[in-house]
Design an enzyme around this catalytic site. Structure first.
Site, PDB file in Angstrom:
ATOM      1  N   LYS A 199       6.871 -51.787 -20.290  1.00 23.59           N
ATOM      2  CA  LYS A 199       6.441 -50.412 -20.568  1.00 23.59           C
ATOM      3  C   LYS A 199       5.280 -50.031 -19.658  1.00 23.59           C
ATOM      4  CE  LYS A 199       3.455 -48.432 -23.288  1.00 23.59           C
ATOM      5  NZ  LYS A 199       3.083 -47.257 -22.482  1.00 23.59           N
ATOM      6  N   CYS A 308     -10.154 -53.234 -12.376  1.00 25.86           N
ATOM      7  CA  CYS A 308     -10.640 -54.110 -13.456  1.00 25.86           C
ATOM      8  C   CYS A 308     -11.702 -55.075 -12.959  1.00 25.86           C
ATOM      9  CB  CYS A 308      -9.472 -54.864 -14.069  1.00 25.86           C
ATOM     10  SG  CYS A 308      -8.482 -55.720 -12.839  1.00 25.86           S
TER      11      CYS A 308
HETATM   12  P1  NAP Z   1      -5.102 -49.301 -22.172  1.00 27.70           P
HETATM   13  O1  NAP Z   1      -5.488 -48.038 -22.750  1.00 27.70           O
HETATM   14  O2  NAP Z   1      -5.467 -50.561 -22.857  1.00 27.70           O
HETATM   15  O3  NAP Z   1      -3.535 -49.238 -21.947  1.00 27.70           O
HETATM   16  C1  NAP Z   1      -2.825 -50.259 -21.301  1.00 27.70           C
HETATM   17  C2  NAP Z   1      -1.379 -50.218 -21.703  1.00 27.70           C
HETATM   18  O4  NAP Z   1      -1.285 -50.543 -23.095  1.00 27.70           O
HETATM   19  C3  NAP Z   1      -0.720 -48.854 -21.538  1.00 27.70           C
HETATM   20  O5  NAP Z   1       0.617 -49.024 -21.133  1.00 27.70           O
HETATM   21  C4  NAP Z   1      -0.787 -48.314 -22.952  1.00 27.70           C
HETATM   22  O6  NAP Z   1       0.189 -47.331 -23.186  1.00 27.70           O
HETATM   23  C5  NAP Z   1      -0.518 -49.552 -23.752  1.00 27.70           C
HETATM   24  N1  NAP Z   1      -0.925 -49.521 -25.164  1.00 27.70           N
HETATM   25  C6  NAP Z   1      -1.828 -48.719 -25.768  1.00 27.70           C
HETATM   26  N2  NAP Z   1      -1.916 -49.028 -27.087  1.00 27.70           N
HETATM   27  C7  NAP Z   1      -1.050 -50.040 -27.312  1.00 27.70           C
HETATM   28  C8  NAP Z   1      -0.687 -50.801 -28.465  1.00 27.70           C
HETATM   29  N3  NAP Z   1      -1.248 -50.587 -29.654  1.00 27.70           N
HETATM   30  N4  NAP Z   1       0.242 -51.772 -28.324  1.00 27.70           N
HETATM   31  C9  NAP Z   1       0.802 -52.024 -27.127  1.00 27.70           C
HETATM   32  N5  NAP Z   1       0.500 -51.335 -26.012  1.00 27.70           N
HETATM   33  C10 NAP Z   1      -0.416 -50.358 -26.096  1.00 27.70           C
HETATM   34  O7  NAP Z   1      -5.674 -49.475 -20.688  1.00 27.70           O
HETATM   35  P2  NAP Z   1      -5.652 -48.384 -19.549  1.00 27.70           P
HETATM   36  O8  NAP Z   1      -6.660 -47.365 -19.907  1.00 27.70           O
HETATM   37  O9  NAP Z   1      -4.266 -47.985 -19.255  1.00 27.70           O
HETATM   38  O10 NAP Z   1      -6.134 -49.251 -18.298  1.00 27.70           O
HETATM   39  C11 NAP Z   1      -7.445 -49.509 -18.017  1.00 27.70           C
HETATM   40  C12 NAP Z   1      -7.889 -50.868 -18.543  1.00 27.70           C
HETATM   41  O11 NAP Z   1      -7.050 -51.894 -18.007  1.00 27.70           O
HETATM   42  C13 NAP Z   1      -9.282 -51.238 -18.117  1.00 27.70           C
HETATM   43  O12 NAP Z   1      -9.994 -51.789 -19.193  1.00 27.70           O
HETATM   44  C14 NAP Z   1      -9.057 -52.287 -17.033  1.00 27.70           C
HETATM   45  O13 NAP Z   1     -10.142 -53.146 -16.854  1.00 27.70           O
HETATM   46  C15 NAP Z   1      -7.847 -52.972 -17.530  1.00 27.70           C
HETATM   47  N6  NAP Z   1      -7.163 -53.684 -16.441  1.00 27.70           N
HETATM   48  C16 NAP Z   1      -7.238 -55.046 -16.368  1.00 27.70           C
HETATM   49  C17 NAP Z   1      -6.630 -55.736 -15.326  1.00 27.70           C
HETATM   50  C18 NAP Z   1      -6.707 -57.235 -15.243  1.00 27.70           C
HETATM   51  O14 NAP Z   1      -5.947 -57.808 -14.465  1.00 27.70           O
HETATM   52  N7  NAP Z   1      -7.573 -57.896 -15.973  1.00 27.70           N
HETATM   53  C19 NAP Z   1      -5.920 -55.023 -14.358  1.00 27.70           C
HETATM   54  C20 NAP Z   1      -5.869 -53.645 -14.448  1.00 27.70           C
HETATM   55  C21 NAP Z   1      -6.485 -52.987 -15.497  1.00 27.70           C
HETATM   56  P3  NAP Z   1      -0.169 -45.740 -23.029  1.00 27.70           P
HETATM   57  O15 NAP Z   1      -0.542 -45.511 -21.634  1.00 27.70           O
HETATM   58  O16 NAP Z   1       1.088 -45.082 -23.360  1.00 27.70           O
HETATM   59  O17 NAP Z   1      -1.272 -45.482 -24.000  1.00 27.70           O
END
Ligand code: NAP
Ligand code: MG
Length: 501
Positions: A199, A308
């Site tokens: 997803k 990230c």
């Molecule tokens: P997010 O809000 O946590 O969302 C990530 C993904 O999870 C999206 O596809 C989101 O869908 C989905 N999601 C939301 N609620 C969920 C639930 N209850 N169950 C399952 N999936 C769910 O993160 P973001 O704002 O997209 O991305 C930014 C974050 O990602 C930052 O904190 C960044 O540091 C982190 N990140 C980490 C890495 C790493 O390798 N460590 C790499 C890149 C990014 P929707 O979009 O539909 O809400």
């Protein structure tokens, strides 16, 4: 298609494929078929510079999640893919790599428009990195091995370990590297023989829907790769909590990661969590300042700071403190901010109005906390969710802008006097994704490498990533590794086999 987008595509010479892709009503990819949501719901995908409508995509229901998981389950259980010869899996992954490479310009244009990514960086990093990773994991498909074990039990026995694919993988990706993170999530499980349901983030689904077409072209057996579009809190949650899934692989924020881990645990499923970060860069008095400038540019200002592992905390030895701030600010101030498809753009907009206002709110917090604003601090006048590259000096570790992940182009600079103090300050954070140290002193570099609490430590650089180097965090940045041979282990079960002779 929105006429503004059409004009921009013409202006920047976009490919015919890109022209055809936008303005469409796209479908998800389940069981080898392009399909709408079961209840026909759709959502709109916007371009973050102009807020123009790019396309409509299905808003999946939990019924669609069931369909996708059932397809992946069936494909896995029937041995479609998992029983393929390793050489066949290798060939197919290489074929996907070739198709991504052939379509690199189109994918980069789609990604650039959907996520506001500066096109040149997107091509060089996101797309080229994805091609490389597909080829790298293709190479591993034939190299998965167990081992023989000498055993001391009474009697005569032969014992060995057998590595088998874990099963159906639920993969969730964020919006900051929509294509590249998705490839990070799918290449390794495919190499091991797993099937998956992926997803994308709701706001950036387009490059993965284009990729679904490439899967079709490559001849990926039906059900092996399923791509569903929809909301994380409903569809994402249903996917990671699904009882027919065997492994959850998540990249996103720490708060959502905690929810995902709990859902996976309800099924006693292993989970990999690649979460947030607040990575320190520690600059000693003997550092090469040009390297520091280059590294800050490539980490906290690349991809509009939506990285990230971005170096968002810059600890600088007091003897070169002002000099470093000035050098980093001089470079940040001349960064070209602009429309993502323009090849001269160095920094595009934030992904959304929400993200822009989060970043601007943090900038306000920085001012209120008494940090010294060195450059940036505003949104430029143009439309779109832009934020200027922003540097705050004279920060301290009690400030929210030093402790919390902002996920924007905002750098906090903090002075230090001793190595011990620098390490304590750098480690004083809930996250532990990455860190870097800048020094010409080899012994000091090695001491810091050992003591910095992070999944990756760079010396005299920041944000270097390779398909062969494992990437993942410690502390609240998560656990488990993506990339490298380490990632494959997450998708393999180890079975012990005994034969009495
Ligand atoms: P997010 O809000 O946590 O969302 C990530 C993904 O999870 C999206 O596809 C989101 O869908 C989905 N999601 C939301 N609620 C969920 C639930 N209850 N169950 C399952 N999936 C769910 O993160 P973001 O704002 O997209 O991305 C930014 C974050 O990602 C930052 O904190 C960044 O540091 C982190 N990140 C980490 C890495 C790493 O390798 N460590 C790499 C890149 C990014 P929707 O979009 O539909 O809400
Ligand atoms: Mg978008």
């Amino acid at each position: 298609m929105d006429s503004l987008i059409q004009k921009l595509l013409c202006k920047y010479g976009a490919t015919g494929e890109t022209h055809r892709f936008f303005g469409q009503h796209h479908k998800m990819y389940i069981n080898g078929e392009f399909t709408d949501a079961s209840d026909g719901s759709m959502s709109e995908v916007l371009e973050p510079c102009t807020e123009a409508l790019l396309a409509r995509v299905p808003a999946a229901s939990t019924e669609d999640v069931d369909r996708a998981v059932a397809a992946a389950r069936y494909a896995f259980d029937q041995g479609e893919w998992s029983n393929w010869k390793p050489a066949q899996r290798e060939r197919l992954l290489n074929c996907l790599a070739d198709l991504v490479e052939e379509n690199a310009q189109t994918i980069a244009e789609i990604e650039s428009l959907d996520a506001g990514k500066a096109i040149e960086g997107c091509k060089a990093v996101d797309i080229a990195g994805s091609v490389d990773l597909l080829r790298y994991m293709a190479g591993w498909a034939r190299n998965i091995e167990g081992s023989t074990r000498q055993v001391s039990a009474p009697g005569e026995h032969f014992a060995c370990t057998l590595k088998q694919p874990i099963g159906v993988v639920a993969a969730i990706v964020p919006w900051n590297w929509p294509f590249n993170m998705a490839i990070w999530k799918l290449a390794a499980p495919l190499a091991t023989g797993c099937t998956l349901v992926l997803k994308p983030a709701q706001i950036t689904p387009l490059s993965m829907l284009f990729f679904a077409g490439l899967c079709e072209q490559a001849g990926v057996p039906k059900g092996v790769i399923n791509i569903i579009t929809g909301k994380g809190s409903s569809v994402g949650n249903a996917l990671v909590a699904h009882p027919n899934v065997n492994k959850v692989s998540f990249t996103g924020s720490t708060p959502v990661g905690k929810t995902v881990a709990k859902a996976a645990m309800d099924n006693i499923n292993p989970v990999t969590l690649e979460l947030g970060g607040k990575s320190p860069m520690v600059v000693f008095e003997d550092a090469d300042i040009d390297q520091v400038v280059e590294a800050t540019q490539q980490s906290i200002f690349f991809n509009t700071g939506q990285v990230c592992s971005g170096g968002s905390r810059l600890y600088v030895h007091r003897s070169i403190y002002e000099e470093v701030i000035e050098a980093v600010a001089d470079r940040a101030e001349v960064m070209k901010i602009g429309f993502s498809l323009d090849p001269s753009t160095e920094m595009g907009p934030a992904i959304s109005a929400d993200q822009q206002s989060t970043v601007l709110d943090y900038i306000e917090v920085g001012r209120e906390e008494g940090a010294r604003l060195v450059c940036g601090g505003h949104r430029p006048d143009d439309a779109g969710y832009f934020v200027q590259p922003t540097i705050f000096a004279d920060c301290n570790n009690n400030m929210r802008i030093v402790q919390e992940e902002i996920f924007g182009p905002v750098l906090a600079v903090i002075p230090f006097d001793t190595e011990e103090e620098a390490l304590e300050l750098a480690n004083d954070n809930i996250y532990g994704l990455a860190a870097s140290v800048f020094t010409r002193d080899f012994s000091r570099a090695m001491r810091c490498v050992q003591r910095l609490e992070a999944g990756t430590v760079w010396v005299n650089t920041h944000d270097m990533i390779d398909s062969n180097t494992p990437f993942g965090g410690v502390k609240q940045s998560g656990f488990g590794k993506d990339l490298g041979p380490e990632q494959l282990e997450h998708f393999l079960e180890t079975k012990s086999v005994w034969m009495t002779l």
